[in-house]
Design a protein around this motif. Structure first.
Motif, PDB file in Angstrom:
ATOM      1  N   THR A   1      -5.933  -9.415  -3.385  1.00  0.00           N
ATOM      2  CA  THR A   1      -6.510  -8.105  -3.667  1.00  0.00           C
ATOM      3  C   THR A   1      -5.702  -7.003  -2.991  1.00  0.00           C
ATOM      4  O   THR A   1      -5.430  -5.959  -3.598  1.00  0.00           O
ATOM      5  CB  THR A   1      -7.978  -8.066  -3.198  1.00  0.00           C
ATOM      6  OG1 THR A   1      -8.682  -9.124  -3.850  1.00  0.00           O
ATOM      7  CG2 THR A   1      -8.644  -6.750  -3.525  1.00  0.00           C
ATOM      8  N   ASP A   2      -5.284  -7.231  -1.749  1.00  0.00           N
ATOM      9  CA  ASP A   2      -4.495  -6.221  -1.029  1.00  0.00           C
ATOM     10  C   ASP A   2      -3.155  -5.980  -1.698  1.00  0.00           C
ATOM     11  O   ASP A   2      -2.706  -4.837  -1.821  1.00  0.00           O
ATOM     12  CB  ASP A   2      -4.290  -6.631   0.431  1.00  0.00           C
ATOM     13  CG  ASP A   2      -5.563  -6.522   1.259  1.00  0.00           C
ATOM     14  OD1 ASP A   2      -6.538  -5.889   0.792  1.00  0.00           O
ATOM     15  OD2 ASP A   2      -5.575  -7.070   2.375  1.00  0.00           O
ATOM     16  N   ASP A   3      -2.474  -7.057  -2.143  1.00  0.00           N
ATOM     17  CA  ASP A   3      -1.188  -6.898  -2.819  1.00  0.00           C
ATOM     18  C   ASP A   3      -1.343  -6.187  -4.158  1.00  0.00           C
ATOM     19  O   ASP A   3      -0.503  -5.364  -4.538  1.00  0.00           O
ATOM     20  CB  ASP A   3      -0.503  -8.252  -3.025  1.00  0.00           C
ATOM     21  CG  ASP A   3       0.069  -8.837  -1.743  1.00  0.00           C
ATOM     22  OD1 ASP A   3       0.163  -8.105  -0.726  1.00  0.00           O
ATOM     23  OD2 ASP A   3       0.429 -10.035  -1.757  1.00  0.00           O
ATOM     24  N   LEU A   4      -2.420  -6.476  -4.860  1.00  0.00           N
ATOM     25  CA  LEU A   4      -2.681  -5.818  -6.137  1.00  0.00           C
ATOM     26  C   LEU A   4      -2.910  -4.321  -5.928  1.00  0.00           C
ATOM     27  O   LEU A   4      -2.339  -3.482  -6.639  1.00  0.00           O
ATOM     28  CB  LEU A   4      -3.885  -6.461  -6.827  1.00  0.00           C
ATOM     29  CG  LEU A   4      -4.273  -5.932  -8.197  1.00  0.00           C
ATOM     30  CD1 LEU A   4      -3.116  -6.030  -9.179  1.00  0.00           C
ATOM     31  CD2 LEU A   4      -5.486  -6.709  -8.718  1.00  0.00           C
ATOM     32  N   ALA A   5      -3.710  -3.972  -4.923  1.00  0.00           N
ATOM     33  CA  ALA A   5      -3.958  -2.556  -4.619  1.00  0.00           C
ATOM     34  C   ALA A   5      -2.665  -1.856  -4.231  1.00  0.00           C
ATOM     35  O   ALA A   5      -2.380  -0.747  -4.706  1.00  0.00           O
ATOM     36  CB  ALA A   5      -4.998  -2.428  -3.508  1.00  0.00           C
ATOM     37  N   ALA A   6      -1.868  -2.495  -3.379  1.00  0.00           N
ATOM     38  CA  ALA A   6      -0.601  -1.893  -2.939  1.00  0.00           C
ATOM     39  C   ALA A   6       0.336  -1.674  -4.123  1.00  0.00           C
ATOM     40  O   ALA A   6       0.993  -0.636  -4.221  1.00  0.00           O
ATOM     41  CB  ALA A   6       0.057  -2.769  -1.877  1.00  0.00           C
ATOM     42  N   ASP A   7       0.402  -2.645  -5.030  1.00  0.00           N
ATOM     43  CA  ASP A   7       1.274  -2.526  -6.192  1.00  0.00           C
ATOM     44  C   ASP A   7       0.881  -1.337  -7.059  1.00  0.00           C
ATOM     45  O   ASP A   7       1.729  -0.645  -7.607  1.00  0.00           O
ATOM     46  CB  ASP A   7       1.230  -3.820  -7.008  1.00  0.00           C
ATOM     47  CG  ASP A   7       2.284  -3.856  -8.086  1.00  0.00           C
ATOM     48  OD1 ASP A   7       3.463  -3.617  -7.775  1.00  0.00           O
ATOM     49  OD2 ASP A   7       1.928  -4.120  -9.254  1.00  0.00           O
TER      50      ASP A   7
END
Length: 149
Positions: free
Chosen positions: A55-61
């Motif tokens: 979820t964190d990587d998706l938000a950052a992307d």
């Protein structure tokens, strides 16, 4: 120009890519070799691809702030649902049973719908809601995709 009417890839933000990958693999879904273990997983489906990323990587992307995870991912509704259409009421019950055996939480057992179909719901280990449904008015093509009028 218009936006093409297709869903090529559905991405789910998850807490642990390896755990989520194990869950979807245990459903019998085929993992793509394009996946990067522990980082991103891609699964082949009869329609578009399914991908899993934290979820964190998706938000950052996307350039968005990290989302606070739900207090109870198995029961806190996220406002979205993915569906799997199957060929019969029996297939709905069998798919729900298989999902629970793989680690899903049963949200709603298979039951008749007021529109003439039959459906049930489960959540994956990260709380993503899935519907398994049989709609007699939507015949499935050879790939298992509903044919709408």
């Amino acid at each position: 120009m218009s936006v093409p009417a297709r869903v090529s890839l559905a991405t789910l933000g998850v807490g642990d890519v390896a755990r989520a990958t194990a869950f979807y693999s245990s459903l019998g879904w085929r993992l793509s070799p394009a996946s990067v273990p522990g980082v991103v997983s891609f699964f082949h489906t009869a329609g578009g691809l399914l991908s899993l990323i934290t979820t964190d990587d998706l938000a950052a992307d996307a350039g968005l702030p990290a989302r606070i995870p739900p207090a109870n991912p198995a029961t806190d509704f996220r406002g979205t649902m993915l569906a799997i259409n199957v060929e019969s009421r029996t297939a709905v019950d069998e798919a729900l049973r298989a999902a629970v055996q793989a680690g899903a939480a049963l949200v709603k057992a298979g039951s008749a719908a007021d529109w003439g179909g039959y459906l049930g719901y489960f959540t994956d280990p990260d709380g993503h809601l899935w519907e398994v449904t049989h709609n007699p008015g939507w015949p499935l093509d050879e790939a298992g995709i509903p044919r709408l009028p």
